[in-house]
Design a protein around this motif. Structure first.
Motif, PDB file in Angstrom:
ATOM      1  N   PHE A 215      36.003  46.785  48.336  1.00  0.00           N
ATOM      2  CA  PHE A 215      36.597  46.407  49.386  1.00  0.00           C
ATOM      3  C   PHE A 215      36.908  44.821  49.374  1.00  0.00           C
ATOM      4  CE2 PHE A 215      37.917  47.416  53.516  1.00  0.00           C
ATOM      5  CZ  PHE A 215      37.623  46.501  54.274  1.00  0.00           C
ATOM      6  N   SER A 216      36.286  43.971  48.761  1.00  0.00           N
ATOM      7  CA  SER A 216      36.519  42.558  48.947  1.00  0.00           C
ATOM      8  C   SER A 216      37.741  42.105  48.070  1.00  0.00           C
ATOM      9  CB  SER A 216      35.310  41.724  48.626  1.00  0.00           C
ATOM     10  OG  SER A 216      34.938  42.182  47.228  1.00  0.00           O
ATOM     11  N   ASP A 217      37.806  42.918  46.913  1.00  0.00           N
ATOM     12  CA  ASP A 217      39.225  42.837  46.258  1.00  0.00           C
ATOM     13  C   ASP A 217      40.095  43.140  46.868  1.00  0.00           C
ATOM     14  OD1 ASP A 217      37.227  44.021  43.485  1.00  0.00           O
ATOM     15  OD2 ASP A 217      37.542  41.943  43.814  1.00  0.00           O
ATOM     16  N   LEU A 218      40.356  44.149  47.533  1.00  0.00           N
ATOM     17  CA  LEU A 218      41.520  44.869  48.305  1.00  0.00           C
ATOM     18  C   LEU A 218      41.891  43.838  49.487  1.00  0.00           C
ATOM     19  CD1 LEU A 218      40.302  48.633  48.749  1.00  0.00           C
ATOM     20  CD2 LEU A 218      42.130  47.643  47.216  1.00  0.00           C
ATOM     21  N   LEU A 219      40.711  43.383  50.067  1.00  0.00           N
ATOM     22  CA  LEU A 219      40.828  42.417  51.089  1.00  0.00           C
ATOM     23  C   LEU A 219      41.664  40.940  50.866  1.00  0.00           C
ATOM     24  CD1 LEU A 219      40.299  42.367  54.092  1.00  0.00           C
ATOM     25  CD2 LEU A 219      38.021  41.149  53.718  1.00  0.00           C
ATOM     26  N   ASP A 220      41.084  40.364  49.493  1.00  0.00           N
ATOM     27  CA  ASP A 220      41.560  39.320  48.927  1.00  0.00           C
ATOM     28  C   ASP A 220      42.979  39.505  48.791  1.00  0.00           C
ATOM     29  OD1 ASP A 220      38.608  38.481  46.805  1.00  0.00           O
ATOM     30  OD2 ASP A 220      39.159  38.228  48.822  1.00  0.00           O
ATOM     31  N   VAL A 221      43.532  40.488  48.176  1.00  0.00           N
ATOM     32  CA  VAL A 221      44.899  40.703  47.783  1.00  0.00           C
ATOM     33  C   VAL A 221      45.897  40.992  48.891  1.00  0.00           C
ATOM     34  CG1 VAL A 221      46.897  42.256  46.757  1.00  0.00           C
ATOM     35  CG2 VAL A 221      44.575  41.791  45.407  1.00  0.00           C
TER      36      VAL A 221
ATOM     37  N   SER B 225      33.164  52.248  48.942  1.00  0.00           N
ATOM     38  CA  SER B 225      33.677  52.939  47.697  1.00  0.00           C
ATOM     39  C   SER B 225      34.265  51.952  46.750  1.00  0.00           C
ATOM     40  CB  SER B 225      34.853  53.971  48.092  1.00  0.00           C
ATOM     41  OG  SER B 225      34.546  54.628  49.025  1.00  0.00           O
ATOM     42  N   LEU B 226      33.724  52.179  45.403  1.00  0.00           N
ATOM     43  CA  LEU B 226      34.337  51.322  44.468  1.00  0.00           C
ATOM     44  C   LEU B 226      35.293  52.064  43.843  1.00  0.00           C
ATOM     45  CD1 LEU B 226      30.965  49.860  42.850  1.00  0.00           C
ATOM     46  CD2 LEU B 226      32.841  48.586  44.285  1.00  0.00           C
ATOM     47  N   LEU B 227      36.654  51.519  43.717  1.00  0.00           N
ATOM     48  CA  LEU B 227      37.551  52.125  43.253  1.00  0.00           C
ATOM     49  C   LEU B 227      38.059  51.948  41.753  1.00  0.00           C
ATOM     50  CD1 LEU B 227      40.427  51.498  45.887  1.00  0.00           C
ATOM     51  CD2 LEU B 227      39.409  53.552  45.514  1.00  0.00           C
ATOM     52  N   VAL B 228      38.061  52.999  40.996  1.00  0.00           N
ATOM     53  CA  VAL B 228      38.511  52.958  39.554  1.00  0.00           C
ATOM     54  C   VAL B 228      39.828  53.080  39.120  1.00  0.00           C
ATOM     55  CG1 VAL B 228      36.008  53.074  38.604  1.00  0.00           C
ATOM     56  CG2 VAL B 228      37.493  55.156  39.104  1.00  0.00           C
TER      57      VAL B 228
ATOM     58  N   PHE C 270      46.213  47.569  38.643  1.00  0.00           N
ATOM     59  CA  PHE C 270      44.779  47.664  38.851  1.00  0.00           C
ATOM     60  C   PHE C 270      44.098  46.329  38.470  1.00  0.00           C
ATOM     61  CE2 PHE C 270      40.800  49.923  39.220  1.00  0.00           C
ATOM     62  CZ  PHE C 270      39.890  49.334  38.190  1.00  0.00           C
ATOM     63  N   LYS C 271      44.672  45.647  37.306  1.00  0.00           N
ATOM     64  CA  LYS C 271      44.011  44.468  36.720  1.00  0.00           C
ATOM     65  C   LYS C 271      44.342  43.380  37.808  1.00  0.00           C
ATOM     66  CE  LYS C 271      45.212  45.163  32.155  1.00  0.00           C
ATOM     67  NZ  LYS C 271      45.964  44.816  31.160  1.00  0.00           N
ATOM     68  N   VAL C 272      45.501  43.251  38.500  1.00  0.00           N
ATOM     69  CA  VAL C 272      45.488  42.150  39.477  1.00  0.00           C
ATOM     70  C   VAL C 272      44.654  42.305  40.281  1.00  0.00           C
ATOM     71  CG1 VAL C 272      47.232  41.317  41.118  1.00  0.00           C
ATOM     72  CG2 VAL C 272      48.040  42.305  39.067  1.00  0.00           C
ATOM     73  N   TYR C 273      44.235  43.601  41.115  1.00  0.00           N
ATOM     74  CA  TYR C 273      43.100  43.741  41.830  1.00  0.00           C
ATOM     75  C   TYR C 273      41.766  43.240  41.377  1.00  0.00           C
ATOM     76  CZ  TYR C 273      45.826  45.530  45.506  1.00  0.00           C
ATOM     77  OH  TYR C 273      47.054  45.910  46.622  1.00  0.00           O
TER      78      TYR C 273
ATOM     79  N   GLY D  58      36.211  46.551  36.087  1.00  0.00           N
ATOM     80  CA  GLY D  58      36.619  47.889  35.903  1.00  0.00           C
ATOM     81  C   GLY D  58      36.521  48.817  37.173  1.00  0.00           C
ATOM     82  N   LYS D  59      36.048  47.755  38.251  1.00  0.00           N
ATOM     83  CA  LYS D  59      35.814  48.344  39.675  1.00  0.00           C
ATOM     84  C   LYS D  59      36.547  47.583  40.600  1.00  0.00           C
ATOM     85  CE  LYS D  59      31.107  49.539  38.774  1.00  0.00           C
ATOM     86  NZ  LYS D  59      31.254  49.933  37.360  1.00  0.00           N
ATOM     87  N   VAL D  60      37.119  48.080  41.722  1.00  0.00           N
ATOM     88  CA  VAL D  60      37.934  47.442  42.798  1.00  0.00           C
ATOM     89  C   VAL D  60      37.061  47.819  44.166  1.00  0.00           C
ATOM     90  CG1 VAL D  60      39.877  47.123  44.158  1.00  0.00           C
ATOM     91  CG2 VAL D  60      40.127  47.254  41.525  1.00  0.00           C
TER      92      VAL D  60
END
Lengths: 386, 175
Positions: free
Chosen positions: B113-119, B150-153, B100-103, B109-111
């Motif tokens: 769509f853009s974070d997911l896209l970056d990884v 959505s924001l994933l926690v 989670f911290k990598v994302y 504390g929230k992941v």
């Protein structure tokens, strides 16, 4: 399942047998490193792609963490500091006595021997070099003998105990000698037995001076690691030297850099595609007496020599191994790896799949791209699955 | 722990062990210290970018930049805590937290769509177009019951990754 450290010796051999040189590679000297890097060992299932599969980056993270914790590349260049043994009441005075003997008696004695050696050498070499300008054959023979002499003086100045095994090298055309590389003294140890012509990196300082004057006479070839164009020129010079009938036998250190005498890094294929017979030489230093590894990042050559001259002895074994020819259907890289295997086996060194030049530069982005490519392809493929 | 001494005392090891919640044995911590000192060539007390990237196997990893940001400037104690997620004694919760911290690049504390896209971009590079990446992500998100915005926690991550066999372990070589 514990993903334990990769054993560098494991089935790399199966990968090596399928090596092909990529003709699009501009770095002609570098073998295809992609073939040596571990591919994703987690089997990519062919099930439909789910969110979980994209979120689960654990294989990549594990590889990165594995590299942080230990990697075969750094292991090659670790110099082992000598274990301190003088930690108690009776060993310490003995050690002090040893220090006194080494620095007070041995060191001056050795400096004296070396000085005498240089005086003798120069007083013979300069006249020979100048006066016999017309008589090339005789001059060459004398200069060869003199270079062997000064190398013997060097070896004596470290109380070198060198044991040579195997048939002595002889000067024949179309042959090349290769050896593993631990320090610049490898060259001196080998040179005292046979006057080799060697290919070396041009060094600054007094070493460079020696290189351009005395070593010229045995026929050495220079290169500069940082110059890319240099490679073609050097390749051409190598070929010319090997084909000449009158030249001294050529000695090459295909690792391209000094390694700590526990491992061997990948051999550069330059020496193996000259169409000549390759005679492997294995050198192994006995670490009990002194660690002969020259960590060029940590100390200058002068410091290294001084360290050797204030140690008890330099003990090593040199094995002249059976000459090898390229087998039909073998590529230069496969040939290089085969010879590396022979040398490593003889000297008891572990083979690691890294290019020694990575010490000086970063791996090219191609390796990262191949990982990205395989992951991308698997994602797209699984997207199609129903 | 002085940054000039290369010997750890028993106190030091116990302190580090406590800090990482006993996920490493004392021998492993001693080994990790040797490794830390080996990587920290200029003895600055932390490992710099250059020193990390001089490990070829690390430099070629697609996620090296992200990981490097997490581990940059850490002293030894924090370095061990960072690696503790990879120990065989670490809990699944701990491992999922690490992922989670990598994302969660900005640490809020929230992941998104853009974070997911970056990884995903780091992992696939130029071999998938940006459009395709977005499509793939949207598709799998919707399938799992989430929306694109959505924001994933952390609890979402636990739910998604929790009951699968998450394998994330590294063995620390002990001489």
């Amino acid at each position: 399942m514990v993903i334990s450290q990769r054993n560098p010796l494991s089935s790399r051999t199966s990968k090596m047998n399928k090596l092909t040189t990529s003709s699009s590679e501009l770095d002609l000297d570098r073998p295809n490193i992609e073939d040596y890097l571990p591919t994703d060992s987690i089997p990519q299932p062919h099930a439909k792609l789910r969110l979980r599969d994209l979120l689960d980056i654990s294989p990549t993270l594990t590889e990165a963490a594995g590299a942080i914790v230990d990697d075969s590349f750094t292991r090659c260049f670790k110099s082992n500091p000598p274990e301190p043994w003088n930690w108690n009441i009776y060993l310490f005075p003995l050690w002090c006595l040893g220090v006194v003997v080494r620095y007070g008696i041995l060191f001056p004695g050795r400096v004296l021997i070396l000085t005498i050696g240089w005086i003798i050498f120069l007083s013979c070499y300069i006249p020979v070099h100048v006066l016999l300008k017309g008589h090339d054959k005789l001059r060459k023979r004398l200069e060869r003998a003199l270079v062997e002499l000064i190398c013997s003086f060097f070896v004596a100045s470290w109380t070198g105990v060198v044991k040579y095994h195997g048939p002595r090298p002889c000067a024949r055309p179309k042959q090349v000698f290769v050896a593993n590389h631990t320090s610049m003294i490898d060259f001196i140890v080998l040179e005292q037995m046979t006057a080799f012509a060697v290919i070396m990196q041009k060094h600054p300082g007094w070493v460079g001076l020696l290189q351009s004057t005395i070593l010229e006479s045995v026929g050495c070839i220079w290169f500069n690691r940082s110059e890319a164009k240099d490679r073609e020129i050097v390749a051409r010079k190598l070929r010319e030297h090997v084909e000449g009938t009158d030249n001294n036998p050529l000695l090459i250190f295909p690792e391209g850099t000094c390694v700590n005498n526990n491992y061997t890094v990948m051999f550069k294929k330059g020496a193996f595609e000259l169409g000549a017979t390759v005679c492997p030489i294995a050198i192994k230093y006995n670490k009990i007496f002194v660690d002969a590894f020259w960590n060029s990042r940590k100390q200058s050559f002068t410091t290294h020599l001084l360290q050797l001259m204030t140690s008890w002895a330099v003990v090593c074994d040199v094995w002249y191994l059976e000459p090898q020819n390229m087998k039909p259907g073998e590529t230069a890289i496969e040939f290089a790896e085969r010879v590396r295997g022979i040398i490593s086996a003889r000297a008891g060194l572990k083979m690691v799949p890294w290019d020694g030049y990575l010490k000086y530069s970063r791996p090219s982005p191609k390796h990262r791209e191949s990982k990205q490519k395989s992951f991308a392809e698997s994602v797209l493929r699984r997207l199609e699955e129903k | 722990m002085g940054n000039t001494s290369s010997m750890l005392t028993q106190y030091d090891i116990e302190e580090v062990q406590e800090h990482c919640n006993n996920t490493f044995s004392q021998q492993e911590i001693a080994s990790l210290y040797q490794r830390f000192c080996q990587l920290d060539r200029n003895s600055g007390g932390f490992i710099s970018a250059d020193e990390f990237l001089s490990v070829p196997e690390f430099a070629v990893n697609p996620l090296s930049q992200r990981l490097f940001r997490m581990v940059d400037g850490l002293n030894f104690k924090e370095f061990v805590a960072f690696l503790s997620a990879f120990s065989s004694r670490a809990t699944l919760q701990h491992k999922v937290e690490f992922i989670f911290k990598v994302y969660d690049f900005d640490g809020n504390g929230k992941v998104a769509f853009s974070d997911l896209l970056d990884v995903l971009r780091d992992l696939t590079g130029q071999f998938i177009s940006e459009q395709q990446r977005e499509l793939v992500l949207t598709h799998v998100l919707e399938e799992a019951g989430y929306k694109k915005d959505s924001l994933l926690v952390l609890s979402d991550f636990m739910k998604i990754l929790g009951n699968t066999g998450l394998k994330m372990e590294v063995e620390v070589p002990v001489d």
